[in-house]
Design a protein around this motif. Structure first.
Motif, mmCIF file in Angstrom:
data_model
loop_
_atom_site.group_PDB
_atom_site.id
_atom_site.type_symbol
_atom_site.label_atom_id
_atom_site.label_comp_id
_atom_site.label_asym_id
_atom_site.label_seq_id
_atom_site.Cartn_x
_atom_site.Cartn_y
_atom_site.Cartn_z
ATOM 1 N N ALA A 56 48.807 44.979 58.970
ATOM 2 C CA ALA A 56 49.881 44.054 58.597
ATOM 3 C C ALA A 56 49.573 42.631 59.051
ATOM 4 N N ILE A 57 48.990 42.487 60.223
ATOM 5 C CA ILE A 57 48.642 41.148 60.717
ATOM 6 C C ILE A 57 47.487 40.576 59.910
ATOM 7 N N SER A 60 48.618 39.261 56.669
ATOM 8 C CA SER A 60 49.589 38.166 56.735
ATOM 9 C C SER A 60 48.940 36.792 56.628
ATOM 10 N N ASN A 62 47.707 33.432 55.330
ATOM 11 C CA ASN A 62 48.209 32.684 54.178
ATOM 12 C C ASN A 62 47.057 32.172 53.316
#
Length: 267
Positions: A56-57, A60, A62
């Protein structure tokens, strides 16, 4: 031209400076990219620390941070995990691969795929879906890829489907194409399976030999006792009004001979 860090990346390499230089040379940099790179290397001075973060990290990141991750992957400074690679489309890979040490290997792969008759669309799909990901994650050149690497990739595809419910047939098809190309390059010794069910001995490959032998013997014994059931026969009837093609109808049951004889005798 590959960067100097590509041949010997290490936690002490000045990856940040190399990335900024890459942006300047290619004219792709902007303030957002520079700030994102500074934040990334401040938090993870060694990119391997980022690779150990939960998925998940990693996902994330961008749009300003993903270019530095791609740069590190293509210059053999980061192995992000197949779980990450299967979630990213790597849409810019063909533009950036030529500036990386992976470019020569991928060019060789694509040339061989063309010689084997794969269409351009299939070559591009296969190249970006499998060999690029294998080269990134293994950290090895094309010549050193193995069937085990392909098996680990397909296992990661199955794990992804279990985790997310997303299908992976396109990845499996690309893996089969990639294995065929690697075979013709003399890199692997096995052609991909042509299709059909996986043989039982292969499905039980991880079972201990005595148990595996017993299970196979039981399977074979049961298979010999089971005889195929005949398929029912259905007559065709093309006389039904409104039907443009013959339709299958169940055969009428046979009447007892006594009834047949009675109805066929003159009155």
């Amino acid at each position: 031209m590959p960067l100097a860090i590509a041949s010997a990346p290490s936690p002490t390499s000045d990856l940040h400076a190399a990335y900024l230089d890459y942006l300047r040379r290619t004219g792709r940099g902007n303030v957002a990219y520079w700030r994102a790179a500074r934040a990334f290397f401040r938090r993870w001075p060694d990119p391997r620390q980022w690779a150990n973060e939960p998925l998940a990290i990693r996902l994330s990141a961008n749009t300003s941070t993903r270019p530095v991750i791609t740069f590190l992957m293509l210059h053999r400074a980061l192995q992000p995990g197949y779980d990450y690679l299967l979630e990213r489309k790597l849409s810019s890979i063909w533009r950036e691969i030529t500036e990386s040490p992976l470019g020569t290997d991928l060019e060789r792969f694509m040339a061989t795929a063309a010689e084997l008759g794969f269409t351009e669309r299939v070559r591009l799909a296969t190249g970006s879906q499998v060999p690029v990901r294998l080269l990134i994650q293994t950290g090895r050149p094309l010549e050193q890829l193995t069937v085990t690497d392909l098996a680990e990739f397909t296992a990661a595809c199955r794990d992804r489907q279990t985790r997310t419910g997303k299908g992976h047939k396109h990845y499996l098809a690309a893996a089969s194409n990639a294995q065929r190309v690697l075979f013709h390059l003399g890199i692997v010794e096995q052609l991909p399976r042509s299709g059909g069910p996986v043989p039982l001995p292969e499905r039980l490959a991880d079972v201990t030999p005595p148990v595996r032998a017993t299970m196979i013997a039981i399977w074979n014994a049961n298979a010999q006792r089971v005889s195929p059931r005949p398929s029912p026969r259905w007559p065709r009837d093309s006389s039904i009004s409104g039907c443009s093609s013959p339709r299958l109808l169940p055969r009428s049951p046979r009447l007892p001979n006594s009834i047949v004889n009675a109805t066929s005798s003159p009155t």
